[in-house]
Every structure is written in C-alpha cells, then in structure tokens.
Write a protein that holds these residues in place. Structure first.
Motif, PDB file in Angstrom:
ATOM      1  N   GLY A  48       0.847  -1.205   0.000  1.00 10.60           N
ATOM      2  CA  GLY A  48       0.000   0.000   0.000  1.00 10.60           C
ATOM      3  C   GLY A  48       0.870   1.237   0.000  1.00 10.60           C
ATOM      4  N   ARG A  49       0.323   2.306   0.563  1.00 13.45           N
ATOM      5  CA  ARG A  49       1.049   3.576   0.541  1.00 13.45           C
ATOM      6  C   ARG A  49       2.451   3.423   1.135  1.00 13.45           C
ATOM      7  NH1 ARG A  49       0.561   8.458  -0.827  1.00 13.45           N
ATOM      8  NH2 ARG A  49       1.660  10.073   0.296  1.00 13.45           N
ATOM      9  N   MET A  50       2.533   2.821   2.332  1.00 15.74           N
ATOM     10  CA  MET A  50       3.832   2.712   2.993  1.00 15.74           C
ATOM     11  C   MET A  50       4.686   1.601   2.389  1.00 15.74           C
ATOM     12  SD  MET A  50       3.792   5.186   5.002  1.00 15.74           S
ATOM     13  CE  MET A  50       5.328   4.900   5.852  1.00 15.74           C
ATOM     14  N   GLU A  60       1.485  -9.274  -1.597  1.00 11.93           N
ATOM     15  CA  GLU A  60       0.166  -8.657  -1.445  1.00 11.93           C
ATOM     16  C   GLU A  60      -0.887  -9.719  -1.156  1.00 11.93           C
ATOM     17  OE1 GLU A  60      -1.835  -6.401  -1.011  1.00 11.93           O
ATOM     18  OE2 GLU A  60      -0.698  -4.551  -1.120  1.00 11.93           O
ATOM     19  N   ARG A  61      -2.106  -9.254  -0.853  1.00 11.35           N
ATOM     20  CA  ARG A  61      -3.109 -10.231  -0.387  1.00 11.35           C
ATOM     21  C   ARG A  61      -3.830 -10.970  -1.503  1.00 11.35           C
ATOM     22  NH1 ARG A  61      -7.471  -5.800   1.720  1.00 11.35           N
ATOM     23  NH2 ARG A  61      -7.542  -4.795  -0.275  1.00 11.35           N
ATOM     24  N   ALA A  79       4.179  -4.231   6.266  1.00  9.79           N
ATOM     25  CA  ALA A  79       3.443  -2.960   6.176  1.00  9.79           C
ATOM     26  C   ALA A  79       1.996  -3.228   5.774  1.00  9.79           C
ATOM     27  CB  ALA A  79       4.122  -2.027   5.172  1.00  9.79           C
ATOM     28  N   VAL A  80       1.370  -4.224   6.426  1.00  9.54           N
ATOM     29  CA  VAL A  80      -0.056  -4.476   6.198  1.00  9.54           C
ATOM     30  C   VAL A  80      -0.840  -3.528   7.119  1.00  9.54           C
ATOM     31  CG1 VAL A  80       0.379  -6.901   5.555  1.00  9.54           C
ATOM     32  CG2 VAL A  80      -0.282  -6.379   7.903  1.00  9.54           C
ATOM     33  N   GLU A  93      -3.007  -1.600  10.055  1.00 12.79           N
ATOM     34  CA  GLU A  93      -2.741  -1.562  11.504  1.00 12.79           C
ATOM     35  C   GLU A  93      -3.716  -2.472  12.267  1.00 12.79           C
ATOM     36  OE1 GLU A  93      -0.082  -0.299  12.401  1.00 12.79           O
ATOM     37  OE2 GLU A  93      -0.202   0.863  14.239  1.00 12.79           O
ATOM     38  N   LYS A  98      -1.237  -8.642  11.170  1.00 11.12           N
ATOM     39  CA  LYS A  98       0.227  -8.593  11.265  1.00 11.12           C
ATOM     40  C   LYS A  98       0.764  -9.946  11.746  1.00 11.12           C
ATOM     41  CE  LYS A  98       0.573  -3.556  11.788  1.00 11.12           C
ATOM     42  NZ  LYS A  98       1.194  -3.157  10.528  1.00 11.12           N
ATOM     43  N   ARG A 149       3.582 -16.226   8.117  1.00 11.40           N
ATOM     44  CA  ARG A 149       3.847 -16.650   6.731  1.00 11.40           C
ATOM     45  C   ARG A 149       5.292 -16.333   6.343  1.00 11.40           C
ATOM     46  NH1 ARG A 149       0.263 -14.499   2.700  1.00 11.40           N
ATOM     47  NH2 ARG A 149      -0.184 -12.741   4.036  1.00 11.40           N
ATOM     48  N   ASN A 171       6.376  -2.048  10.339  1.00 11.55           N
ATOM     49  CA  ASN A 171       6.243  -0.599  10.134  1.00 11.55           C
ATOM     50  C   ASN A 171       5.070  -0.040  10.953  1.00 11.55           C
ATOM     51  OD1 ASN A 171       6.952   1.855   8.692  1.00 11.55           O
ATOM     52  ND2 ASN A 171       5.035   1.611   7.588  1.00 11.55           N
ATOM     53  N   SER A 173       2.622   1.917  13.279  1.00  9.05           N
ATOM     54  CA  SER A 173       2.799   3.259  13.821  1.00  9.05           C
ATOM     55  C   SER A 173       2.332   3.350  15.263  1.00  9.05           C
ATOM     56  CB  SER A 173       2.088   4.300  12.958  1.00  9.05           C
ATOM     57  OG  SER A 173       0.925   3.798  12.383  1.00  9.05           O
ATOM     58  N   PHE A 194       8.879   3.772   9.159  1.00  8.73           N
ATOM     59  CA  PHE A 194       9.142   4.740   8.089  1.00  8.73           C
ATOM     60  C   PHE A 194       8.067   5.820   8.155  1.00  8.73           C
ATOM     61  CE2 PHE A 194      12.352   2.778   5.306  1.00  8.73           C
ATOM     62  CZ  PHE A 194      12.402   1.502   5.822  1.00  8.73           C
ATOM     63  N   ASN A 251       5.714   8.888   6.135  1.00  5.79           N
ATOM     64  CA  ASN A 251       4.947   9.121   4.925  1.00  5.79           C
ATOM     65  C   ASN A 251       5.096  10.580   4.472  1.00  5.79           C
ATOM     66  OD1 ASN A 251       2.961   9.023   2.960  1.00  5.79           O
ATOM     67  ND2 ASN A 251       1.259   9.063   4.400  1.00  5.79           N
TER      68      ASN A 251
END
Ligand code: NAD
Length: 283
Positions: free
Chosen positions: A12-14, A33-34, A88-89, A91, A96, A102, A116, A118, A140, A142
């Motif tokens: 995604g974005r992050m 990805e999912r 980075a899935v 929140e 997570k 996996r 990642n 927050s 990280f 944004n």
C-alpha cells in the motif's frame, strides 16, 4: 549494508514507498500482497514512484531497470532468501501476526523481521513471532521517498546486534535512524499526536482558526508544517486511531477531542477525502 534481497509485506502507501526506497538503493525487492487485484495495484504504485524519482532527477539509473528489480507476489513463499522483511499491512494485530507467521515459515533463521506499525507495541507483536530476538520496529514516515527519518523500535527481546544491523541499513538508504525503546507512540507519534490533539482542542474552543494555529507553529517555532495541516495529510482517521491507542495506554491527556471524532464520523478525513481542517481540491 543494503541486503541484496528485501521483502515487504503489504504494498500500500507505505509498503510501496519502502519497496521504492530499497530498490533505488540497489536491492532486489519482493512485495507480498493479499490477492491478484492488490498485486497489480501495488506494482503500479511502485512503478509510479520509480518514474517520479527519475523525472525529479533523484535516480541515477534506468527507471525501467530499477522497476524490474521489484516483483510483487501473492504467495509469501516468494520471501525465501530475503535477509530483511518489512511488514506494512494495515494496523491490525491479527493481520500482522498472520503476515509474520507466513514470513517466518520461509525466511532464513538469521533474517531480520521488522514491522512498520505506527502505534502497536513491538513487544505485543513480538508475542506472535517465533524469533523475537530478530524482530524490531522499522517505522518509516509518509511519504517515504522524501522523508529522512526511520524510527528503529527495540523490543525487550530484540538482539542489540539486530538493532545495529537495521540502523546501518537505514543510514545506507540515505535516511537517519533514531533508536527508540518500545513505548506507546514511540517518539514521533507520541509527540506529533500530542501537538495535533491540542491544536484540535484549540479549534474546538474557538481559540483561533486552523490557519492561524498552524502559522503560529510554522513562523513562531520554525515547524515546516503546522499540526492541523499535518493532521489533514496523515488522515484524521489515522490520527484518531493512534490517539485512541495512546489514550488507552497513557491516559486522559491523549483523549481524542469530540471535534476529531465528529469529523471522522462525517467522513472529513483530510486530504484523502477532500476536506479536513482545510479544503483540498486535489486528492
Ligand atoms: N500511512 C501512514 O502515514 C503511515 C505512516 C507510518 C506507518 N504506517 C503504518 O504502515 C502500515 C501500512 O499502512 P499504509 O498506510 O501503507 O496502509 P495501506 O492500506 O495503504 O496499505 C496496506 C496494504 O496491505 C495490503 N494487505 C492487506 N492485507 C494483507 C495481507 N494479509 N497480506 C499482504 N498484504 C496485505 C493491502 O492490500 C494494502 O495494499 C500500518 O501499520 C500503518 O499504521 C502508516
């Protein structure tokens, strides 16, 4: 110190920004990805970031070649051979935990696994990994391409050698690492949200309008961006989520103001919805 093969779970974005940072630094990057639709969207996101870097003149290699060093997969088996995996899935603890399980099923025993997150405690997340000694936070900011900071969050079980490795990787990405012990909101979210919530309370109480409150911090204290514009850019829903977590763990001083709850309920989420404390004509 940039690992030759890096995994990112969630594009995604992050996640796309993190993949972009590593591929521009010379790594082969695997994004997991999912599903197939999310796979295409993540690949497009990374490609666009690489093209934007090339257009801005911040990439000294052929953008096509750089983009070709990123593969986006649905099967986590693609993470095999990665010596660093950054999760980075969204929140959500359960999501997570599933992502870690996996990844740990396929990565080498000495590979570093980082989150990642927050706002979720690294020690709480470490409870769902098999090797908490090689697990830490890599927070990280944004937008990742222009942000210079990564908070490296150490859990109680994180091996100090892992912290040194991650810190060196961050420096080689051209960013600055700050090492923070696992604590609610780490350093950045706790201070950023404290300022943002107080600014929202000031709007609520009619002390001043958003532009004047922001100008007070920008011109008076030299902040590059005031707390309300920052809240609009981060997303009011994201800030509310972090405030709720900090409220539960640190007490009343982080209680979300009623105005913030109301704006989120009304769909005024900031830049991404077109309206927050400011009007945003371009999303
Ligand atoms: N957005 C921010 O400003 C920001 C800043 C710092 C940290 N973070 C943290 O980064 C993480 C990701 O945030 P984001 O803003 O990139 O979210 P996002 O919603 O943009 O991206 C999440 C991605 O994860 C994918 N995903 C969902 N379930 C998955 C699964 N089971 N396996 C693999 N991929 C899956 C989604 O398809 C999506 O592409 C969160 O923990 C967030 O708190 C966000």
């Amino acid at each position: 110190m940039i690992p030759s093969r890096v995994g990112v779970i969630g594009g995604g974005r992050m996640g796309a920004g993190i993949a972009h940072a590593f591929v521009c630094a010379g790594a082969q990057v695997v994004v997991v990805e999912r599903d197939a639709a999310a796979q295409d969207a993540a690949a497009a996101r990374v490609r666009e970031m690489v093209e934007r870097s090339a257009a801005r003149g911040t990439l000294d290699r052929d953008p096509g070649e750089v983009a070709a060093s990123v593969t986006v997969a649905v099967d986590a088996a693609a993470l095999a051979g990665c010596s660093l995996v950054v999760e980075a899935v969204p929140e959500d603890r359960a999501l997570k935990a599933d992502a870690f399980a996996r990844a740990e099923a396929v990565i080498d025993p000495d590979a570093v696994l980082a989150s990642n997150t927050s706002s979720i405690s690294i020690d709480a997340l470490a409870g769902s990994v098999r090797h908490p000694e090689r697990f830490c936070g890599m927070h990280f900011f944004n937008p990742v391409p222009s942000s210079k900071l990564v908070e490296v969050v150490t859990g109680a079980a994180t091996d100090p050698a892992v912290v040194d490795r991650v810190r060196a990787v961050v420096e080689d990405l051209g960013k600055t690492a700050v090492v923070v012990r696992d604590a609610p909101g780490f350093a950045s979210s706790r201070l950023g949200v404290a300022l943002g919530l107080e600014a929202i309370r000031m709007v609520e109480e009619g002390v001043a309008g958003p532009a004047d409150i922001d100008a007070a911090m920008e011109l008076g204290y030299g902040h590059p961006m005031g707390p309300l514009r920052t809240t609009d850019i981060v997303g009011l829903d994201v800030r509310l989520g972090i405030a709720e977590e900090l409220h539960a763990r640190l007490g009343e001083r982080f209680a979300p103001p009623e105005l913030l709850r109301r704006m989120v309920a009304d769909g005024h989420l900031g830049r991404k919805s077109g309206r927050g404390f400011y009007e945003w004509s371009q999303r």
